[in-house]
Design an enzyme around this catalytic site. Structure first.
Site, PDB file in Angstrom:
ATOM      1  N   HIS A 116      73.764  48.263 -84.638  1.00 54.42           N
ATOM      2  CA  HIS A 116      74.875  47.933 -85.538  1.00 54.42           C
ATOM      3  C   HIS A 116      75.158  49.157 -86.413  1.00 54.42           C
ATOM      4  O   HIS A 116      74.262  49.993 -86.641  1.00 54.42           O
ATOM      5  CB  HIS A 116      74.512  46.728 -86.413  1.00 54.42           C
ATOM      6  CG  HIS A 116      74.597  45.411 -85.693  1.00 54.42           C
ATOM      7  ND1 HIS A 116      74.587  44.187 -86.352  1.00 54.42           N
ATOM      8  CD2 HIS A 116      74.718  45.124 -84.373  1.00 54.42           C
ATOM      9  CE1 HIS A 116      74.681  43.221 -85.460  1.00 54.42           C
ATOM     10  NE2 HIS A 116      74.757  43.747 -84.256  1.00 54.42           N
TER      11      HIS A 116
ATOM     12  N   GLU B 130      75.417  49.534 -89.570  1.00 56.92           N
ATOM     13  CA  GLU B 130      74.552  49.692 -90.757  1.00 56.92           C
ATOM     14  C   GLU B 130      73.187  50.263 -90.378  1.00 56.92           C
ATOM     15  O   GLU B 130      72.644  51.116 -91.074  1.00 56.92           O
ATOM     16  CB  GLU B 130      74.318  48.333 -91.434  1.00 56.92           C
ATOM     17  CG  GLU B 130      75.566  47.607 -91.898  1.00 56.92           C
ATOM     18  CD  GLU B 130      76.064  46.585 -90.885  1.00 56.92           C
ATOM     19  OE1 GLU B 130      76.237  46.947 -89.689  1.00 56.92           O
ATOM     20  OE2 GLU B 130      76.285  45.433 -91.278  1.00 56.92           O
TER      21      GLU B 130
ATOM     22  N   CYS C 215      70.728  43.435 -90.380  1.00 53.47           N
ATOM     23  CA  CYS C 215      71.170  44.557 -91.215  1.00 53.47           C
ATOM     24  C   CYS C 215      70.833  44.319 -92.689  1.00 53.47           C
ATOM     25  O   CYS C 215      70.464  45.255 -93.405  1.00 53.47           O
ATOM     26  CB  CYS C 215      72.652  44.806 -91.017  1.00 53.47           C
ATOM     27  SG  CYS C 215      73.013  45.383 -89.331  1.00 53.47           S
TER      28      CYS C 215
END
Lengths: 151, 151
Positions: A55, A57, A88
């Site tokens: 992801h 992040e 995250c």
């Protein structure tokens, strides 16, 4: 009349989300900033990299920690276009991110104001300051457009 | 009298946790198995790698996905010595891990039977089968010994 100008890190995160969409990745972008300086940035990339943890992040946090040579990002801000998921949000805790700015909320996958509400757990070791909403229209439009094209 | 023999993947995860301790990392180990074959393994490494996301589970999942060339690990099992945190539980969801086996529960940092209880959220997209407890004594002893030495 002029539209209100978004802070530069959120503008950059939105541009990164657009790059993700162009590559067929869910359009989410993230930027790590310290003292006004961009330390790291990333867009969502799980498909391209065959990495379910990739992801925006996670990638931005990992790159920032590498760049600073420190697993703690205490004096850093994370700017991201979508409410972080449980994975995250957990990474934000481990990295001790000082301030989290996110654009759109995510009732389906978010874990800050929705779902697991990771930072609100009594056991949570670190709670960033959280600011949400700036740029949410653009962030949500990007996501809606992406999923509409794929239906 | 013979002690009950732990399943091999949990034995290996415990050996990996011991390797982590020897390197000054919090002793947690993880193994990804598919059809009885070890696909990937890892120990906790956030200090060594300056990566706050480098928990054993995250590293093992990333390596397994790389090895299989697929971000989905649907027919895989994850064996880990400690109850996964919110970050790792989230990664388990994203990777669609079929079965999760963990040894010791973690009231302070766990997010499966404790805290954020990620898999119990109504919004949770994927719930692995979860089995816990096997090897918990050895896993907990490792952690206690590690933190006692550092006090």
């Amino acid at each position: 009349m002029s539209a209100w100008t978004l802070p530069q890190p959120m503008n950059r995160a939105l541009a990164l989300a657009e790059e993700a969409a162009a590559l067929g990745e869910v359009p989410v972008g993230a930027v790590v900033v310290r003292g006004g300086e961009v330390i790291a940035e990333a867009h969502n990339a799980p498909r391209e990299t065959h990495d379910p943890t990739a992801h925006a992040e996670i990638l931005a946090i990992r790159r920032a920690a590498q760049a600073l040579g420190d697993e703690r990002l205490t004096d850093c801000e994370l700017w991201v276009t979508l409410e972080p998921c449980a994975m995250c949000a957990g990474a934000i805790v481990h990295a001790r991110i000082g301030k989290l700015y996110y654009a759109a909320s995510d009732p389906k996958g978010g874990a800050v104001e929705n779902g697991a509400r990771v930072f609100e757990q009594p056991q949570c070791l670190h709670r960033p300051e959280v600011y949400s909403g700036m740029g949410e229209g653009r962030a949500a439009d990007l996501l809606r457009g992406f999923f509409k094209e794929r239906r």
